[in-house]
Design a protein around this motif. Structure first.
Motif, mmCIF file in Angstrom:
data_model
loop_
_atom_site.group_PDB
_atom_site.id
_atom_site.type_symbol
_atom_site.label_atom_id
_atom_site.label_comp_id
_atom_site.label_asym_id
_atom_site.label_seq_id
_atom_site.Cartn_x
_atom_site.Cartn_y
_atom_site.Cartn_z
ATOM 1 N N SER A 198 10.838 -24.221 37.920
ATOM 2 C CA SER A 198 9.692 -23.356 37.625
ATOM 3 C C SER A 198 9.582 -22.210 38.624
ATOM 4 C CB SER A 198 8.385 -24.168 37.612
ATOM 5 O OG SER A 198 8.109 -24.679 38.897
ATOM 6 N N ASN A 199 10.385 -22.271 39.687
ATOM 7 C CA ASN A 199 10.388 -21.181 40.673
ATOM 8 C C ASN A 199 11.729 -20.446 40.714
ATOM 9 O OD1 ASN A 199 7.759 -21.071 42.426
ATOM 10 N ND2 ASN A 199 8.150 -23.242 42.062
ATOM 11 N N GLY A 200 12.440 -20.468 39.589
ATOM 12 C CA GLY A 200 13.626 -19.622 39.448
ATOM 13 C C GLY A 200 14.926 -20.215 39.956
ATOM 14 N N PHE A 201 14.974 -21.532 40.145
ATOM 15 C CA PHE A 201 16.208 -22.179 40.581
ATOM 16 C C PHE A 201 16.845 -22.952 39.428
ATOM 17 C CE2 PHE A 201 14.046 -21.741 44.681
ATOM 18 C CZ PHE A 201 15.094 -21.377 45.527
ATOM 19 N N SER A 202 18.156 -23.097 39.522
ATOM 20 C CA SER A 202 18.891 -23.963 38.618
ATOM 21 C C SER A 202 19.492 -25.093 39.458
ATOM 22 C CB SER A 202 20.012 -23.161 37.934
ATOM 23 O OG SER A 202 20.812 -24.008 37.159
ATOM 24 N N VAL A 203 19.136 -26.333 39.128
ATOM 25 C CA VAL A 203 19.617 -27.478 39.909
ATOM 26 C C VAL A 203 21.038 -27.820 39.477
ATOM 27 C CG1 VAL A 203 19.252 -29.916 40.465
ATOM 28 C CG2 VAL A 203 17.290 -28.366 40.292
ATOM 29 N N LYS A 204 21.966 -27.830 40.439
ATOM 30 C CA LYS A 204 23.382 -28.060 40.143
ATOM 31 C C LYS A 204 23.819 -29.484 40.448
ATOM 32 C CE LYS A 204 23.778 -23.775 39.082
ATOM 33 N NZ LYS A 204 23.841 -23.421 37.654
ATOM 34 N N THR A 205 23.305 -30.057 41.510
ATOM 35 C CA THR A 205 23.765 -31.378 41.954
ATOM 36 C C THR A 205 22.607 -32.188 42.497
ATOM 37 O OG1 THR A 205 25.812 -30.295 42.709
ATOM 38 C CG2 THR A 205 25.477 -32.557 43.411
ATOM 39 N N VAL A 206 22.553 -33.465 42.126
ATOM 40 C CA VAL A 206 21.632 -34.427 42.744
ATOM 41 C C VAL A 206 22.461 -35.666 43.084
ATOM 42 C CG1 VAL A 206 19.513 -35.785 42.541
ATOM 43 C CG2 VAL A 206 19.688 -33.573 41.359
#
Length: 289
Positions: free
Chosen positions: A224-232
């Motif tokens: 919601s703040n402009g990030f794309s999550v790549k790895t967890v």
């Protein structure tokens, strides 16, 4: 007079809306001189470097075509938020990065400054500031290639504001690395009851379970703040060996890599390819540790 007015307004804003939790500050004030005692209260953070440093390094190298032998992160500007005594700033500096470490506790910064002064190379590559994240936003808009916030988000007062500030000081397509603790029954038992009350791995009262954050909630805030999550990636600490390893389950500790969207919010096919490679590599990085 105008500059004084601006300063006053800025100070009022920064003190009224802050991600810094004053109660958390009091806890860490007492331990500010103990950061570099590898057998002391921060021993688990020292050994965490064995997996978090390769995770950051390898993820960044997989996203870049520029390799510098001996200094693989040369030219990369990193902001280490909540740097403490510099436990993560120093190995990143040794990899060639230009590191700015910030921490709201002046005693932590004093310890970090003193320790880096023993190494002339690090003294040039690392600068420390006693500051909160939101205090440097105005002077550092889209300044950094990378932000690391390791074992920090579970101590902030306003997590959404913290992530928004991360986005503001990060360049488009810049990387954000977070390590933290999940909010589960298991993390309460192992992270607080066992680690603090029984084994004393960290001082009692260091963590509050209510402030832990789930990967799903963190991912929602990031996106919601402009990030794309790549790895967890899940992380596991073995208190008997004093070592960390990667694991599939994120039920206790976990690490996140997220990328800020580009200037147009678009990513090219080559970006997508490098991100896919990065994900695959990150998922296996450090498993032999």
């Amino acid at each position: 007079q105008l500059s004084l007015f601006r300063f006053t307004v800025k100070r009022l804003f920064s003190t009224s809306r802050s991600s810094v939790d004053s109660e958390e500050m009091k806890k860490f004030q007492l331990l500010a001189h103990k950061w570099w005692d590898e057998e002391g209260e921060y021993s688990a953070l020292h050994s965490m470097n064995d997996i978090r440093v390769p995770f950051i390094r390898d993820t960044l190298l997989n996203m870049s075509s520029n390799y510098h032998l001996g200094n693989p992160l040369s030219g990369v500007k990193i902001l280490d938020v909540g740097c403490g005594g510099g436990l993560l700033s120093e190995p990143l500096g040794r990899l060639g990065a230009s590191v700015t470490g910030i921490d709201p506790l002046e005693d932590n910064i004093r310890t970090a400054d003193q320790h880096k002064s023993f190494d002339p190379v690090l003294a040039k590559r690392i600068q420390y500031k006693s500051s909160s994240l939101e205090e440097i936003v105005e002077e550092s808009m889209e300044t950094f290639d990378v932000i690391v916030a390791s074992e920090v988000v579970e101590h902030v007062a306003d997590l959404e504001m913290f992530i928004r500030c991360c986005s503001q000081v990060l360049k488009p397509e810049g990387s954000l690395f977070i390590t933290t603790i999940n909010k589960t029954q298991l993390s309460y038992i192992l992270g607080i009851v066992v680690a603090e009350k029984i084994l004393g791995i960290v001082p009692e009262g260091t963590h509050e379970w209510e402030k832990f954050v789930t990967p799903e909630e963190l991912e929602r805030l990031l996106e919601s703040n402009g990030f794309s999550v790549k790895t967890v990636n899940g992380m596991l600490y073995n208190p008997f060996w004093g070592s960390w390893s990667w694991m599939e389950s994120t039920s206790i500790n976990y690490a996140v890599h997220a990328v800020k969207s580009g200037a147009q919010g678009q990513s090219s096919p080559t970006d997508a390819l490098s991100e896919m490679e990065s994900e695959q590599h990150s998922a296996t990085a450090g498993t032999a540790v």
